[in-house]
Design a protein around this motif. Structure first.
Motif, PDB file in Angstrom:
ATOM      1  N   THR A 286       0.828  -1.205   0.000  1.00 36.46           N
ATOM      2  CA  THR A 286       0.000   0.000   0.000  1.00 36.46           C
ATOM      3  C   THR A 286       0.862   1.256   0.000  1.00 36.46           C
ATOM      4  OG1 THR A 286      -1.803  -1.131   1.150  1.00 36.46           O
ATOM      5  CG2 THR A 286      -1.769   1.269   1.262  1.00 36.46           C
ATOM      6  N   ARG A 287       1.910   1.258   0.831  1.00 38.90           N
ATOM      7  CA  ARG A 287       2.804   2.417   0.880  1.00 38.90           C
ATOM      8  C   ARG A 287       3.456   2.678  -0.475  1.00 38.90           C
ATOM      9  NH1 ARG A 287       5.350   3.576   5.931  1.00 38.90           N
ATOM     10  NH2 ARG A 287       6.827   4.846   4.711  1.00 38.90           N
ATOM     11  N   LEU A 288       3.788   1.590  -1.181  1.00 38.01           N
ATOM     12  CA  LEU A 288       4.459   1.722  -2.479  1.00 38.01           C
ATOM     13  C   LEU A 288       3.481   1.844  -3.647  1.00 38.01           C
ATOM     14  CD1 LEU A 288       7.235  -0.982  -1.947  1.00 38.01           C
ATOM     15  CD2 LEU A 288       7.581   1.500  -2.045  1.00 38.01           C
ATOM     16  N   LYS A 289       2.183   1.723  -3.343  1.00 35.78           N
ATOM     17  CA  LYS A 289       1.133   1.766  -4.363  1.00 35.78           C
ATOM     18  C   LYS A 289       1.300   0.641  -5.397  1.00 35.78           C
ATOM     19  CE  LYS A 289       0.406   6.712  -3.753  1.00 35.78           C
ATOM     20  NZ  LYS A 289       0.427   8.061  -4.360  1.00 35.78           N
ATOM     21  N   ILE A 290       1.650  -0.546  -4.875  1.00 35.63           N
ATOM     22  CA  ILE A 290       1.748  -1.740  -5.705  1.00 35.63           C
ATOM     23  C   ILE A 290       0.458  -2.542  -5.529  1.00 35.63           C
ATOM     24  CG2 ILE A 290       2.960  -3.943  -6.025  1.00 35.63           C
ATOM     25  CD1 ILE A 290       5.519  -2.555  -5.187  1.00 35.63           C
ATOM     26  N   PRO A 291      -0.246  -2.878  -6.606  1.00 35.94           N
ATOM     27  CA  PRO A 291      -1.521  -3.586  -6.480  1.00 35.94           C
ATOM     28  C   PRO A 291      -1.343  -4.999  -5.931  1.00 35.94           C
ATOM     29  CG  PRO A 291      -0.866  -3.444  -8.785  1.00 35.94           C
ATOM     30  CD  PRO A 291       0.091  -2.588  -8.016  1.00 35.94           C
ATOM     31  N   PRO A 292      -2.363  -5.525  -5.240  1.00 41.88           N
ATOM     32  CA  PRO A 292      -2.257  -6.845  -4.616  1.00 41.88           C
ATOM     33  C   PRO A 292      -1.885  -7.962  -5.582  1.00 41.88           C
ATOM     34  CG  PRO A 292      -4.218  -5.706  -3.854  1.00 41.88           C
ATOM     35  CD  PRO A 292      -3.652  -4.872  -4.949  1.00 41.88           C
ATOM     36  N   GLU A 293      -2.319  -7.848  -6.841  1.00 41.24           N
ATOM     37  CA  GLU A 293      -2.029  -8.926  -7.802  1.00 41.24           C
ATOM     38  C   GLU A 293      -0.551  -9.006  -8.164  1.00 41.24           C
ATOM     39  OE1 GLU A 293      -3.766  -5.398 -10.176  1.00 41.24           O
ATOM     40  OE2 GLU A 293      -4.159  -6.449  -8.270  1.00 41.24           O
ATOM     41  N   LYS A 294       0.228  -8.010  -7.769  1.00 37.21           N
ATOM     42  CA  LYS A 294       1.672  -8.046  -8.022  1.00 37.21           C
ATOM     43  C   LYS A 294       2.467  -8.499  -6.798  1.00 37.21           C
ATOM     44  CE  LYS A 294       2.362  -4.623 -11.713  1.00 37.21           C
ATOM     45  NZ  LYS A 294       3.169  -3.435 -12.092  1.00 37.21           N
ATOM     46  N   VAL A 295       1.787  -8.818  -5.716  1.00 35.52           N
ATOM     47  CA  VAL A 295       2.447  -9.194  -4.465  1.00 35.52           C
ATOM     48  C   VAL A 295       2.471 -10.714  -4.341  1.00 35.52           C
ATOM     49  CG1 VAL A 295       2.438  -8.979  -1.958  1.00 35.52           C
ATOM     50  CG2 VAL A 295       1.682  -7.053  -3.386  1.00 35.52           C
ATOM     51  N   ILE A 296       3.662 -11.284  -4.241  1.00 36.69           N
ATOM     52  CA  ILE A 296       3.817 -12.734  -4.086  1.00 36.69           C
ATOM     53  C   ILE A 296       3.680 -13.082  -2.608  1.00 36.69           C
ATOM     54  CG2 ILE A 296       5.432 -14.662  -4.266  1.00 36.69           C
ATOM     55  CD1 ILE A 296       6.594 -13.299  -6.756  1.00 36.69           C
ATOM     56  N   SER A 297       2.816 -14.037  -2.304  1.00 32.09           N
ATOM     57  CA  SER A 297       2.605 -14.453  -0.913  1.00 32.09           C
ATOM     58  C   SER A 297       2.276 -15.935  -0.849  1.00 32.09           C
ATOM     59  CB  SER A 297       1.471 -13.641  -0.270  1.00 32.09           C
ATOM     60  OG  SER A 297       1.190 -14.119   1.030  1.00 32.09           O
ATOM     61  N   ASN A 298       3.019 -16.664  -0.032  1.00 32.74           N
ATOM     62  CA  ASN A 298       2.672 -18.067   0.242  1.00 32.74           C
ATOM     63  C   ASN A 298       2.768 -18.379   1.732  1.00 32.74           C
ATOM     64  OD1 ASN A 298       5.414 -18.219   0.724  1.00 32.74           O
ATOM     65  ND2 ASN A 298       5.789 -19.969  -0.629  1.00 32.74           N
ATOM     66  N   LEU A 299       2.814 -17.350   2.562  1.00 29.83           N
ATOM     67  CA  LEU A 299       3.003 -17.594   3.988  1.00 29.83           C
ATOM     68  C   LEU A 299       1.806 -18.293   4.626  1.00 29.83           C
ATOM     69  CD1 LEU A 299       1.503 -15.417   6.166  1.00 29.83           C
ATOM     70  CD2 LEU A 299       3.024 -13.856   5.001  1.00 29.83           C
ATOM     71  N   ALA A 300       0.644 -18.261   3.984  1.00 30.62           N
ATOM     72  CA  ALA A 300      -0.508 -18.995   4.517  1.00 30.62           C
ATOM     73  C   ALA A 300      -0.187 -20.475   4.653  1.00 30.62           C
ATOM     74  CB  ALA A 300      -1.726 -18.797   3.616  1.00 30.62           C
ATOM     75  N   LYS A 301       0.642 -20.984   3.738  1.00 26.21           N
ATOM     76  CA  LYS A 301       0.975 -22.417   3.738  1.00 26.21           C
ATOM     77  C   LYS A 301       2.203 -22.768   4.557  1.00 26.21           C
ATOM     78  CE  LYS A 301       1.211 -22.745  -0.766  1.00 26.21           C
ATOM     79  NZ  LYS A 301       1.425 -23.365  -2.094  1.00 26.21           N
ATOM     80  N   TYR A 302       3.138 -21.815   4.701  1.00 26.01           N
ATOM     81  CA  TYR A 302       4.432 -22.156   5.290  1.00 26.01           C
ATOM     82  C   TYR A 302       4.816 -21.328   6.506  1.00 26.01           C
ATOM     83  CZ  TYR A 302       4.903 -24.427   0.752  1.00 26.01           C
ATOM     84  OH  TYR A 302       4.691 -25.206  -0.363  1.00 26.01           O
ATOM     85  N   GLY A 303       4.127 -20.217   6.765  1.00 29.00           N
ATOM     86  CA  GLY A 303       4.530 -19.345   7.851  1.00 29.00           C
ATOM     87  C   GLY A 303       5.835 -18.646   7.537  1.00 29.00           C
ATOM     88  N   ASN A 304       6.478 -18.161   8.580  1.00 27.82           N
ATOM     89  CA  ASN A 304       7.742 -17.440   8.459  1.00 27.82           C
ATOM     90  C   ASN A 304       8.882 -18.458   8.474  1.00 27.82           C
ATOM     91  OD1 ASN A 304      10.125 -16.001   8.908  1.00 27.82           O
ATOM     92  ND2 ASN A 304       9.192 -14.566  10.335  1.00 27.82           N
TER      93      ASN A 304
END
Length: 333
Positions: free
Chosen positions: A269-287
């Motif tokens: 949000t701070r960088l104004k990057i849309p969610p579809e450009k954000v890679i996320s898989n922490l739901a499956k693996y955590g930190n």
């Protein structure tokens, strides 16, 4: 003048995670928590945990083997193996064990410790060996088994961490695909996130004391780490993009250390990057600490989401405190 063939190309990726999965519902049987509480605060649904027989070296070598194969190399082609980890099997270092497991007989190997920033720090470190003309083929692995050092009675921290490994191969190239980077450290905030050694006094002679003990479980000031990440990560990314002479709009993917979904969302949000450009898989693996960036990258590459030539800005942040960002193009030599 730069030597011919001393640019950097990132030509292969790999990853490995333990088979054992601990869900949020499973955690709720250990501590006073719930799936709703964990998901709403972190975005994590489950994490992978290494059984006693699964060493860091085993996970790291498995991820490395996949990356080497994708790059079209043999282990004997490697000049250097760099292992970013905070949880070695041996405090003297684990990279050499990985080298032996891979059969990378020509490679020098050593560990690098920068906690959750380890992969980004390792990427920049590896690149310098190629840019100097010293090495041509480098395997960079980020791997951690943080379950060894979690206090499973502390619901503030035990819900966060998982185990895993990710790897990339860097090769010398006529065109430099590492476009820019920025690294930072602030030891005045070291107390915010620790896996600290605690000595116990032991007398050897009447006037000779030594300290012997062990490392204590992970402690974290979650609010301070969140504030630090949301404030500093966008700034370091902007500086890396400036060095790359790129704007945020020219980036295809934002790949952050997978610490907390609220941090990922706030930085985007701070960088104004849309969610579809954000890679996320922490739901499956955590930190997964140093493993999180290459693990997430490898999944997207193998799914065909990240394509050759895509521009990625990656940022790691964590204990130290350390943080950094690197801008690179994926998969073209």
């Amino acid at each position: 003048m730069k030597q011919i063939g001393t640019g950097i190309a990132i030509t292969g990726s790999g990853s490995a995670t333990p088979a054992t999965t601990l869900t949020n519902d499973g955690l709720s049987q250990i501590v006073d928590t719930s799936d709703e509480w964990i998901v709403s605060r972190t975005g994590i649904c489950q994490r992978r945990l290494a059984v006693p027989a699964e060493s860091l070296a085993v996970l790291a070598a498995s991820a490395g083997r996949e990356a080497i194969a994708m790059a079209g190399l043999e282990p004997s082609d490697l000049d250097l193996i760099l292992l970013a980890t905070s949880t070695p099997d041996d405090l003297f270092g684990t990279a050499c064990l990985v080298q032996a497991r891979l059969g990378a007989i020509q490679a020098v190997a050593f560990d690098l410790t920068a906690a959750c920033s380890g992969f980004v720090f390792g990427l920049v470190t590896a690149a310098q060996f190629i840019r100097a003309g010293t090495y041509r083929n480098i395997l960079l692995i980020g791997a951690d088994v943080l379950s060894r050092w979690v206090d499973w009675s502390d619901r503030r921290t035990c819900v966060l961490f998982g185990d895993g490994a990710g790897a990339v191969v860097l090769q010398a190239s006529d065109r430099d695909r590492l476009l820019g980077f920025e690294l930072r450290s602030d030891g005045t905030q070291n107390s915010c996130l620790n896996l600290a050694y605690q000595p116990q006094s032991q007398s050897l002679l009447e006037d000779t004391l030594i300290g012997q003990g062990t490392f204590q479980p992970i402690t974290m000031n979650g609010q301070e780490v969140y504030r630090f990440a949301v404030r500093q990560v966008p700034e370091v990314i902007e500086k890396a993009l400036f060095r790359a002479n790129l704007s945020v709009e020219q980036v295809d993917w934002l790949l952050l250390h997978q610490a907390n979904q609220r941090i990922l969302d706030a930085v985007a949000t701070r960088l104004k990057i849309p969610p579809e450009k954000v890679i996320s898989n922490l739901a499956k693996y955590g930190n997964t600490s140093a493993a999180s960036i290459p693990l997430a990258l490898d999944e997207e590459v193998r799914q065909g989401t990240v394509k050759p030539g895509d521009r990625i800005v990656a940022s790691g942040f964590g204990a130290g405190l350390t943080w950094g960002a690197a801008v690179f193009e994926w998969g073209l030599k």
